[in-house]
Structures are given as structure tokens and as C-alpha cells.
Design a protein around this motif. Structure first.
Motif, PDB file in Angstrom:
ATOM      1  N   SER A 209      -4.204  -8.846 -14.712  1.00 29.43           N
ATOM      2  CA  SER A 209      -3.655  -8.253 -13.699  1.00 29.43           C
ATOM      3  C   SER A 209      -2.220  -7.557 -14.093  1.00 29.43           C
ATOM      4  O   SER A 209      -1.320  -8.246 -14.597  1.00 29.43           O
ATOM      5  CB  SER A 209      -3.335  -8.899 -12.626  1.00 29.43           C
ATOM      6  N   TRP A 210      -1.962  -6.309 -14.231  1.00 24.70           N
ATOM      7  CA  TRP A 210      -0.798  -5.494 -14.482  1.00 24.70           C
ATOM      8  C   TRP A 210       0.087  -5.628 -13.350  1.00 24.70           C
ATOM      9  O   TRP A 210       0.004  -5.076 -12.426  1.00 24.70           O
ATOM     10  CB  TRP A 210      -1.224  -4.235 -15.030  1.00 24.70           C
ATOM     11  N   TRP A 211       1.530  -6.131 -13.904  1.00 23.16           N
ATOM     12  CA  TRP A 211       2.388  -5.969 -12.630  1.00 23.16           C
ATOM     13  C   TRP A 211       3.795  -6.049 -13.302  1.00 23.16           C
ATOM     14  O   TRP A 211       4.176  -6.932 -13.840  1.00 23.16           O
ATOM     15  CB  TRP A 211       2.269  -7.159 -11.806  1.00 23.16           C
ATOM     16  N   LYS A 218       0.980  -4.928  -7.930  1.00 27.40           N
ATOM     17  CA  LYS A 218       0.168  -5.196  -9.037  1.00 27.40           C
ATOM     18  C   LYS A 218      -1.236  -4.720  -8.702  1.00 27.40           C
ATOM     19  O   LYS A 218      -1.731  -4.717  -7.849  1.00 27.40           O
ATOM     20  CB  LYS A 218       0.119  -6.662  -9.313  1.00 27.40           C
ATOM     21  N   ALA A 247      -0.546 -11.075 -14.067  1.00 29.61           N
ATOM     22  CA  ALA A 247      -0.596 -11.890 -12.862  1.00 29.61           C
ATOM     23  C   ALA A 247      -1.924 -12.647 -12.335  1.00 29.61           C
ATOM     24  O   ALA A 247      -2.086 -12.924 -11.315  1.00 29.61           O
ATOM     25  CB  ALA A 247       0.026 -11.051 -11.699  1.00 29.61           C
TER      26      ALA A 247
END
Length: 312
Positions: A209-211, A218, A247
Motif C-alpha cells: 500500500s503506497w501512502w 493511500k 500501509a
């Protein structure tokens, strides 16, 4: 006997002090207290809109909570049990019931209206500023899907974000039919300010998860599926580094899967991009020369594309 009698109290006091100390450390830690009770913002307009919308809902929720709890406390005190008192038998109040039903409906309409008012600016990327980066990689691109939103003029710097255990790989578009060239980086993404940056996010092994909290919401990185998001860092943030982390629990080293975005001026970005290209070309040539020396018969199978920069 006295020390034995006071020992349980002493133990409870120590445990309470340790618990308060731990809570204090968490409350005053830099990361834990970032924006304290609201989302981080300040790095991109979509993150600012998310923060504003959150604060609006939070204030409304606090008002409702105080009103409801106030009525509850007032009722507990005013109608508390008294000696000789007999509880009144109430069978309902039609006006009151209609009032709180209509009130709740109005609140839902207000929340829905405000949410949809902000949603467009959160989801749809704006054009890059006139003084933003306008070099290779910002040519108009075709929509890959309904989720692949682009600025109104179609020009944005496209970066592919690939999650893999346990790091992030960033591949930069070269502007040639929107194909991805050999310029890539790990962990730290470098982007120009005043430029709309669109991200195509995917994963090659498990779900990540990119955040980056200050740059927006996110987005999951899912194998076999691409998610899209964007951010635009203002010019006065040049030189600032925005930090985030995976994340989504993705394995034993999940905590080490950090991500950073470093904002630079468009001119500095051009220099960084050119330096990256030269470094990759130099590395490719060195690997090709070494490969040829070790495996002369495979000379025709070695290309610069497959030497240093394998397909993610």
C-alpha cells in the motif's frame, strides 16, 4: 505487616506511572503527533482537501457528540433516583421523534453534499503550473482506464510505482509513445515542483500500500491490477522530503518498506534525470563488457535493456 499491606498499592502506582509515561512518549513523538487528530497535509492540494473535509466532519461530529452527551448528563442529574419519587411513564413524543429523524436526514444531506463538493478536486488532477516541468514524460497520454485520470490538458509526469518485498521501485516515463525508459530509482522518488505527477501503482508479489500522508490518500498496490493517483507539490516546497511507508502488512520486513518523495525545482529535476540516465548507461556498458568477456558466444543476446534495468 505495614510494608506487606502497602505493596499492592505501590505496584499499582508504579504500573500507572509507567502507563502514563508510555502514553506521554506516544503523544509527543514527532510522527505520532503529526497533525495530532487530523490527516497530514501541506504537500499537495488533494491532501489539503482531504484534511479540510476531515476537519469539517470532525467538527460536526464533536458538536453532535457534545449535544447528545449533554442531554444525557442533564437527564441523569435532573431525573436521578430520589427517595419517595415515582418514575414517570412516558409513551412517546411524536414531534420529538419527527424532529430527530428530520435532523439526522439533514445532517446526512449536508455531509453528502460537502463530500461530493470536495471529491472532484481530490480525484481529478489539475494542470501543471506554467513554471512547472515540461520535458520528456509529460506528453499527453491515453487513458488506460476510467480510473486513470489526467489533467484537463492531458499533460503530467507519469511515474510507475512498483511494490516488491520490501522496497518501492519508481520508473519514469520517457515521453516516447508513453513507454517506460530505463530511468528508475528505488525508495526515494524525485519529482519537480509545480508539476502534476500521476502515479500508476502496482505490485509484483503480494499486496502493498503506497501512502505518503502529506501528498494524499493511500492506494493499494495489487499484483495484476493498477491503481492510479496524483499529487502536485507547490514551488515553495522545493527541497522538502515527504516520508511514508507501506500501509499494508506485506511480510516480516514490512516495517522496513519505507518511501520518500523529494521535491526539487524543474531545473534541478532535469539535472537529476540526466545524471540518472548517464549512470544507468555507464552501468549498462560495464555489465555488457563483463558479460561479453565471460560469455563470448552469447554476445548477440546481451542488450542494454536487459543488462542493468530488468523489467520490474
Amino acid at each position: 505487616m505495614a510494608p506487606t499491606a502497602t505493596y499492592p498499592n505501590l505496584r499499582r502506582t508504579i504500573l500507572a506511572a509507567l502507563a502514563l509515561a508510555a502514553l506521554g512518549l506516544l503523544a509527543f513523538a514527532g510522527v505520532a503527533s503529526a497533525d495530532l487528530a487530523t490527516p497530514e497535509s501541506g504537500g499537495s492540494s488533494n491532501a489539503d482537501d482531504i484534511d479540510t473535509l476531515y476537519k469539517f466532519v470532525l467538527v460536526l461530529a464533536i458538536i453532535i457528540f457534545i449535544a447528545v452527551e449533554g442531554v444525557l448528563v442533564y437527564s441523569l442529574i435532573k431525573y436521578r433516583n430520589r427517595k419517595g419519587a415515582v418514575a414517570a411513564q412516558i409513551h412517546g413524543n411524536t414531534k420529538l421523534e419527527i424532529g430527530w429523524t428530520v435532523g439526522a436526514a439533514v445532517l446526512l444531506v449536508v455531509l453528502g453534499g460537502v463530500t461530493f463538493a470536495f471529491l472532484g478536486d481530490i480525484r481529478n488532477p489539475p494542470n501543471s503550473s506554467a513554471n512547472g516541468y515540461n520535458g520528456p514524460g509529460t506528453e499527453p497520454v491515453k487513458f488506460a482506464s476510467a480510473e486513470d485520470r489526467q489533467p484537463p490538458n492531458g499533460r503530467a509526469l507519469r511515474i510507475q510505482v512498483n511494490g516488491q518485498q520490501y522496497l518501492w521501485r519508481y520508473t519514469y516515463a520517457d515521453g516516447d509513445d508513453n513507454r517506460l525508459n530505463n530511468v528508475f530509482a528505488y525508495t526515494e522518488m524525485v519529482v519537480p515542483t509545480d508539476t502534476t505527477v500521476t502515479l500508476a501503482i502496482k505490485a509484483q508479489d503480494v499486496i502493498h500500500s503506497w501512502w505518503i500522508p502529506q501528498l494524499g490518500g493511500k492506494f493499494d498496490a495489487v499484483p495484476g491490477h493498477t491503481n492510479y493517483t496524483w499529487f502536485k507539490i507547490p514551488g515553495d516546497k522545493a527541497g522538502q522530503v515527504f516520508r511514508g511507508q507501506c500501509a499494508e502488512l506485506c511480510g516480516r520486513n514490512h516495517a522496513n518498506m519505507v518511501a520518500t518523495v523529494r521535491a526539487v525545482t524543474p531545473d534541478q529535476y532535469k539535472l537529476w534525470l540526466a545524471g540518472k540516465k548517464r549512470a544507468i548507461e555507464t552501468g549498462n556498458k560495464a555489465v555488457i563488457a563483463q558479460r561479453k568477456a565471460l560469455f563470448p558466444t552469447e554476445e548477440d543476446q546481451v542488450t542494454e535493456d536487459s543488462a542493468v534495468n530488468p523489467t520490474p
